[in-house]
Enzyme design. Sequence first.
Site, PDB file in Angstrom:
ATOM      1  N   SER A 284      -2.285   9.452  26.464  1.00 42.86           N
ATOM      2  CA  SER A 284      -1.967   8.514  27.543  1.00 42.86           C
ATOM      3  C   SER A 284      -3.181   7.759  28.064  1.00 42.86           C
ATOM      4  CB  SER A 284      -1.338   9.270  28.703  1.00 42.86           C
ATOM      5  OG  SER A 284      -1.313   8.451  29.838  1.00 42.86           O
ATOM      6  N   ARG A 331      -5.500  -2.829  27.541  1.00 44.92           N
ATOM      7  CA  ARG A 331      -5.477  -2.184  26.235  1.00 44.92           C
ATOM      8  C   ARG A 331      -6.082  -3.029  25.122  1.00 44.92           C
ATOM      9  NH1 ARG A 331       0.578   0.438  26.790  1.00 44.92           N
ATOM     10  NH2 ARG A 331      -0.107   2.104  28.168  1.00 44.92           N
TER      11      ARG A 331
END
Lengths: 639, 252
Positions: A284, A331
């Site tokens: 995660s 990301r």
Amino acid sequence: MKLDAKIPEGPLAEKWTNYRSYTHLVNPANRRKVDIIIIGTGLAGASAAATLGEAGYNVKVFCFQDSPRRAHSIAAQGGINASKNYQNDSDSNYRLFYDTVKGGDYRGREANTYRLAQISGAIIDQCVAQGVPFAREYGGTLANRSFGGAQVSRTFYASGATGQQLLLGCYSELNRQIRKGNVKSYTRHEMLDIVVIDGKARGVIIRDLVSGEISRHSAHAIVLATGGYGNVFYLSTNAMASNATAAWRAYKKGAFFANPCYTQIHPTCIPVSGEYQSKLTLMSESLRNDGRIWVPKNKEDVKKDPRQIPEEDRDYYLERRYPAFGNLVPRDVASRAAKERCDAGYGVGPTGFAVYLDFKDAIIRLGEDLIRDRYGNLFEMYERITGDNPYNYPMRIYPASHYTMGGLWVDYELGTTIPGLYALGEANFSDHGANRLGASSLMQCLADGYFVLPATISNYLSEEFRHPAIPIDNPAFDQAEKEVKERIEKLMAIKGSQSVDELHKKLGRIVWNYIGLSRNEEKLTKALQLIDELKKEFWTDVKIPGSSKGMNIELEKAQRVADFLELAALMAKDALNRKESCGAHFREESQTEDGEAKRDDEHFRYVAAWEYAGEDKEPILNKEPLEFENIELKTRNYK
Amino acid sequence: MNYTLKIWRQKNAADSGSFVSYKVENIDGETSFLEMMDVLNQQLVTRGEEPVAYDHDCREGVCGMCSMYINGRAHGPNELTTTCQLYMRHFKNGSTIIIEPWRAKPFPVIKDLMVDRSAFDRIQQAGAYISMNAGSAPDANNIMISKEAADAAFEAAECIGCGACVAACKNSSASLFVSAKLAQFALLPQGQVERYQRTLNMVQAMDAEGFGSCSNTSACEAECPKGISVKHIAMMNRDYLKATMCSEKVMS
């Protein structure tokens, strides 16, 4: 074709309220006469099925898994965003909207994203009331954490199993509706085609994965909540059977496919360990709250025990390059930075394609118990897979295919270009632009399923309910069923020499190497050629044992891979067309001096919606210009 | 490393089934158990034989699809591990590995190692929910829940519904599964309104599906990949007793 996004009039903050005030409704007594089919039972599909069931429609819901609760939303770990401002850190709907649009590098639609932020709080209310055990503070209030691309703490979570808990919540409500008879559930059933009658989506062709039987189902509206196409990379964090077949069949029946080149490569996954690898496991993003990412400063240290490398010889490259956001950059930025370091020869681990994610400082600062409380199950999972204990040895991570921002084009009502066909969650394209922020996919899925679709679908059904139940002996059903059966028999008849997996792996290598993290014209042109060759190889050399009667796992996979092959080509075409870098789409020809993505708003500030033109014909590019009335277009800066 | 695999092959529910031996060679220790099965299936497909059917999907230990009985244990030899997160480094080179489906009457075999666990869905349809329509929830922080209660409910809610508890139990009891589902709601304030009716409904549904009774061997807890505790069974039994002795309306 001119694309009409159907964005309501009025100021941004009032659009959704206005829409709901004036939209057409279906009287509760008439809802019983309306059939709705939902494909997929992840967060979007299950929440939509449950909520439409509550509203009193006749719902049929299909999934290929053995139970609705197994859909891959269950594997989401980190959390779900909401602009509750419980932490008093100046969060607001506008800020969540702003972060999401900026994180998506200004390639999402303003109105949809603002609505998402507006609904986000109600999602948390709904989930808590359902019994979702979110993390709590000692005083009994809900806890929050931070995620990439944000400077506030707005992420709600249930340890590292948030997706599981949210999905079980939807599933529980789905079960209540099944018990009440409002929803009928079909498990181990896969959709293989859409039936379009007089221009409207009217039904689906389904294969029972156990008996192999093909069946027809009709409805007044069809909803696809079938997830993304990350498995086009073969290796991804998606589940093994996650596939794009439903969306691709819809595309070939007239639904436009938007921005297929926007594919997210997640920065923190457990690295590939060998040829036999079947999937990649995500760690995660929440770990980046407390973990620090680094590689050795000196190339000669890359094989050394990382614990022996002194502080001054470590390059915390995200903190170095992006001091304002540090390890919490979005990301796409984190993934490219990891690739850059590894390509430059600083990668660690047996393959050299990994960077460290280190909790040493966090454990000193917060203590091992608190770290265990926050991330215990993630650490255990990491240790089970790698054999290393992250409490005393840094994790090794590397980017992997994780999420696809592209998907079926939808308007504000989540309707595709086929009237009566809706797309929800990851299957559509709308809210995340060119890069999705962490903890936003769960939010979008539940917004779509619990709140948006139930409101918008009535606008369509308010006329459709007059139409009696759709007969399944219509010639369009005959034709669709015939095509499905012919395709199956064609695949079975090839009797070649390569397994589906071998061919899928070949596709994955092409996609990763030529349409992966970093793209250029030469690579993309090459990709198109290689994909075309592989497609021919597939259709002449795939080997499927057994028969089409009864269960045939190889046949199931073959149909999915056949669609991935076509989708990969569209991805490459879209990436070729988009000569700018934006978000997760990085064109080497379009970068700043220090290697950051360089957008070209003048030429590419649009949604690329591709229209199928027929077998062996070039798809047609339709453009939906993106208007930004409430946000100033800027270069994303996380420094 | 090389292994001999003795795998249960069964064409369909009507077939009687039998063990078939296969060999797999040059398996790296970092290969997961299911990836080893992929290697075997690749061999079978290459030979034109039907691959071994088994359930799997997420391969990260949370979807609950994988369900193999390995060397006499549900999900194999490691504690707190699903089959998909089991690695070949835990198996000795040259050893024989016996692979069976979950064996329980309420989980009929569909094919090979794949079983029908829809009984779990039906039990949950009987009451594993809080009746709550979308849109009628109060603000989330209006429901204050102690951290301890939230954590305890989460522990119960971590159940992935794989059915290892049933497979491990000599009575094929589903008590661990059902009690975990009940406990998640019973431990939270939101779950109190329907608590006892829910218990009655789900226990009755469990019995109707043909699962056996609990005889407190705790084999379920030992084999549960998520470490769900048998204390939930005690809670279920207490609630069931209360529910059967009093009117559930008064109880709530």
